[in-house]
Enzyme design. Structure first.
Site, PDB file in Angstrom:
ATOM      1  N   ASP B  93       0.857  -1.181   0.000  1.00 41.54           N
ATOM      2  CA  ASP B  93       0.000   0.000   0.000  1.00 41.54           C
ATOM      3  C   ASP B  93       0.897   1.236   0.000  1.00 41.54           C
ATOM      4  OD1 ASP B  93       0.952   0.171   2.548  1.00 41.54           O
ATOM      5  OD2 ASP B  93      -0.964  -0.143   3.531  1.00 41.54           O
ATOM      6  N   GLY B  95       1.032   3.714   2.195  1.00 40.41           N
ATOM      7  CA  GLY B  95       1.282   4.337   3.493  1.00 40.41           C
ATOM      8  C   GLY B  95       0.208   5.348   3.850  1.00 40.41           C
ATOM      9  N   PHE B  97      -3.158   5.245   3.990  1.00 41.16           N
ATOM     10  CA  PHE B  97      -4.212   4.835   4.915  1.00 41.16           C
ATOM     11  C   PHE B  97      -3.710   4.818   6.360  1.00 41.16           C
ATOM     12  CE2 PHE B  97      -6.813   1.686   7.165  1.00 41.16           C
ATOM     13  CZ  PHE B  97      -8.064   2.229   6.955  1.00 41.16           C
ATOM     14  N   ASP B 147      -2.432   8.294  -1.484  1.00 36.56           N
ATOM     15  CA  ASP B 147      -3.772   8.904  -1.547  1.00 36.56           C
ATOM     16  C   ASP B 147      -4.274   9.238  -0.157  1.00 36.56           C
ATOM     17  OD1 ASP B 147      -4.130   6.279  -0.601  1.00 36.56           O
ATOM     18  OD2 ASP B 147      -6.207   6.277  -1.270  1.00 36.56           O
ATOM     19  N   GLY B 217     -11.582   4.255  -0.302  1.00 38.55           N
ATOM     20  CA  GLY B 217     -12.619   4.949   0.461  1.00 38.55           C
ATOM     21  C   GLY B 217     -13.894   4.156   0.636  1.00 38.55           C
ATOM     22  N   ASP B 267      -8.056  -7.348  -0.164  1.00 40.90           N
ATOM     23  CA  ASP B 267      -7.151  -7.687   0.931  1.00 40.90           C
ATOM     24  C   ASP B 267      -7.822  -7.290   2.225  1.00 40.90           C
ATOM     25  OD1 ASP B 267      -6.654  -4.664   0.626  1.00 40.90           O
ATOM     26  OD2 ASP B 267      -5.645  -5.186   2.492  1.00 40.90           O
ATOM     27  N   CYS B 305     -14.355 -28.541   6.348  1.00 41.03           N
ATOM     28  CA  CYS B 305     -13.012 -28.053   6.014  1.00 41.03           C
ATOM     29  C   CYS B 305     -11.989 -29.177   6.061  1.00 41.03           C
ATOM     30  CB  CYS B 305     -12.629 -26.948   6.984  1.00 41.03           C
ATOM     31  SG  CYS B 305     -11.050 -26.194   6.596  1.00 41.03           S
ATOM     32  N   CYS B 307      -8.559 -28.351   5.982  1.00 42.00           N
ATOM     33  CA  CYS B 307      -7.270 -27.689   6.230  1.00 42.00           C
ATOM     34  C   CYS B 307      -6.479 -28.490   7.264  1.00 42.00           C
ATOM     35  CB  CYS B 307      -7.466 -26.250   6.704  1.00 42.00           C
ATOM     36  SG  CYS B 307      -7.898 -26.074   8.448  1.00 42.00           S
ATOM     37  N   CYS B 310      -8.191 -28.371  10.793  1.00 38.19           N
ATOM     38  CA  CYS B 310      -9.411 -29.172  10.914  1.00 38.19           C
ATOM     39  C   CYS B 310      -9.127 -30.662  10.790  1.00 38.19           C
ATOM     40  CB  CYS B 310     -10.435 -28.719   9.872  1.00 38.19           C
ATOM     41  SG  CYS B 310     -11.181 -27.124  10.310  1.00 38.19           S
ATOM     42  N   HIS B 336      -6.419 -21.966   9.547  1.00 40.42           N
ATOM     43  CA  HIS B 336      -7.794 -22.266   9.155  1.00 40.42           C
ATOM     44  C   HIS B 336      -8.453 -21.078   8.452  1.00 40.42           C
ATOM     45  CE1 HIS B 336     -11.879 -23.683   9.070  1.00 40.42           C
ATOM     46  NE2 HIS B 336     -12.220 -22.484   9.516  1.00 40.42           N
TER      47      HIS B 336
END
Lengths: 372, 372
Positions: B93, B95, B97, B147, B217, B267, B305, B307, B310, B336
């Site tokens: 990113d 920076g 935010f 931004d 935003g 993300d 699941c 994974c 699990c 998980h």
């Protein structure tokens, strides 16, 4: 299958031995270091990782598991192996050491120990029979008899009474335990730094007859030389065809000196505990990676190490992780320290096989910075 | 190689798309969820684990890395990929935010933002050029323009000024950045909840021309319907042959609704953050594993699941780990949750391919307990 020990080789120049320890969950090559998984987890590690680092047996703590989540819950879960997803051998301590070191307002009687939990102050009593009941529920491969690890220094009178009681407790443990094919039980030699008391303890325990023996009450603050002296004296009192376990030993020098004196097993929280504070065991001695001097050090932690951490990360990255308090730092340091000690034990076994243990020790000590 | 986007398929019933995003460190199938590795680590995970869970690209934070350990140090280490041992694509990113959400005493001028570090109060200035310099040092595959993510709600006047400045800053970022084969740079559409401002922002940014565009935003506290409305309006203003990124989105419903409206990338720290508190995303909705009702629940976290967590551990074991505050709990929960979201995105891609995204959404919502 019952616990069995096969003595593969005895050194000529030292008392060091090579052996194989057969347990219901697999074979352990000795001398062995056992990583500690206090609360049903080797802190930060999955069982698969611990195994991959070379661990063949781990230790877990009866006192902690009795309090949380409770041994009956673990029994309901199908035992400790299943609960924590570790399918190799497990040794559980008796709870004795923690009752004395962590429990509050403890009171010892012939019957057992009354204490208050260090977590919520609740009152509990552990007797030899209760310790067996808990360890039976956990289903560990090797249980330990309920003993008192007397503080150092203590008067001869205190040690003598404590040792005699520990022997009587050991007898009660053996009488209580039933399924010897599922779980073995080791006796614990006490007697402090008094050789005649060690001798009495060892003889009485051997008479009761256990598939293995620990030497308790050592590395409790006494000088290293004194530990060595007591080990030198005590191991010959124990049967050759049974494994010998020095409890709570986990620095390279204590491991070397124990093995040289005929010890087959050891455990300690040290490598995992100091890892979480950012202290690494390396071939060149301890490395405190938080230190500012590693800020731009892009070398690996240990120039001689090929563990996952050393292969993939720099000292600068490790310092960053500890500096910003990221979990991964503790994990990577734990991986390295466990690998370091488990690899050391592998090298020690190799050196015993090739009759060059003292030479290997000298080379190791010189690089590590130990005074021999 | 420069950032390139290949549009594989457009849905008929929704605006959902399938694509491939080519980056210097590999190809990413879209729509994609990017796990967040704020301080050069996805918390608690090794890069190999993150990749194995299905992550093809991760996000890292410019603001945090600028403050600690410093972007110049990471540059000296050979860049962020090498420093943290992640050889796949990385998006950083700008920076912006964090400067606005974490930095203290911030002051915005045309030049940039002056703020005090949330760690030690030290004074810093980040300008569009400085953000590029930092991200150039980090060497991420995709950089973001500097931004302002304006708060919600804000006045039309505030949003308009902020949006126009963000566009001017975007131009400065593009002018500063040189090596487009090594790193791409995405523009960020702002304009709050005002459609005409969104339109102006999108048109101006498309004129500047970037290899990808984020819609900034959003998910800043507005109702979900409003986010959907703005997405519905904004994505058609962006070129079809460029990837579109909705920043900070990580709940299953927000991911579904974004993808349906033509978003290719998202993300969020959510899955990893709630994992560390013992909250699991499951096919039946959220599960707070600390809850006493799981004490003796020997089922797996999510019945559907497969994974690592699990497959190998029960709710009772997970509860125990969180109850005694063991690191492994955070790790297993993170594994998980990341697997759950990454698998969800894989299923979403599959559903787009087979033209049944809305059907899949309905089935998922019904089980998860969402009101559609």
């Amino acid at each position: 299958m019952a616990i069995k020990f096969e003595l593969i080789k005895e050194s000529k120049k030292t008392k060091a031995r090579l052996g194989k320890l057969y347990t219901p969950h697999g074979v352990v090559e000795t001398p062995v270091f056992m990583p500690v998984g206090t609360r049903a987890t080797v802190k930060g590690m999955t069982p698969e990782e611990t195994k991959e680092l070379g661990a063949s047996i781990i230790l877990s703590n009866t006192y902690h598991l009795y309090l949380r989540p409770g041994h009956k819950l673990i029994e309901e879960a199908g035992g400790l192996h299943k609960f924590m997803n570790w399918d190799g051998p497990i040794l559980t301590d008796s709870g004795g050491f923690q009752v004395f070191s962590l429990g509050e307002m403890r009171k010892i009687t012939e019957e057992g120990v009354v204490f208050r939990s260090h977590i919520d102050g609740s009152k509990h009593m552990i007797t030899p029979e209760k310790s067996m009941e808990i360890q039976n529920s956990l289903g560990s491969d090797i249980m330990m008899v309920f003993d008192e690890c007397a503080p150092y220094p203590s008067s001869r009178e205190y040690i003598e009474n404590s040792m005699e009681r520990t022997t009587r407790w050991a007898k009660r443990c053996k009488e209580y335990h039933k399924d010897w094919n599922k779980q073995g039980l080791f006796g614990i030699v006490q007697g402090g730094m008094y050789k005649d008391l060690r001798e009495k303890s060892a003889k009485d325990l051997v008479k009761i007859d256990f598939p293995g023996y620990a030497i308790g009450g050592l590395s409790v603050g006494e000088p290293k030389e004194l530990m060595c002296e007591i080990l030198d004296f005590t191991t010959p009192l124990l049967p050759k065809d049974k494994p010998r376990y020095n409890m709570g030993v986990g620095t390279p020098d204590y491991l070397f000196e124990s093995v040289i004196r005929g010890i087959d097993m050891a455990d300690c929280v040290l490598p995992t505990r100091i890892a979480r504070n950012g202290t690494l065991m390396t071939s060149r001695g301890k490395l405190v990676v938080r230190n500012a001097k590693y800020k731009k050090d892009f070398n690996k932690l240990d120039p001689e190490c090929d563990c996952y951490t050393c292969t993939n990360y720099s000292r600068a990255y490790m310092r960053h992780l500890f500096n910003v308090n990221e979990i991964l730092g503790a994990r990577l340091a734990t991986i390295h320290n466990l690998y370091f000690l488990l690899k050391l034990m592998e090298n020690i076994r190799e050196a015993i096989k090739e009759d060059r243990l003292l030479e290997y020790k000298n080379i190791f000590y010189k690089k590590y910075g130990y005074i021999n």
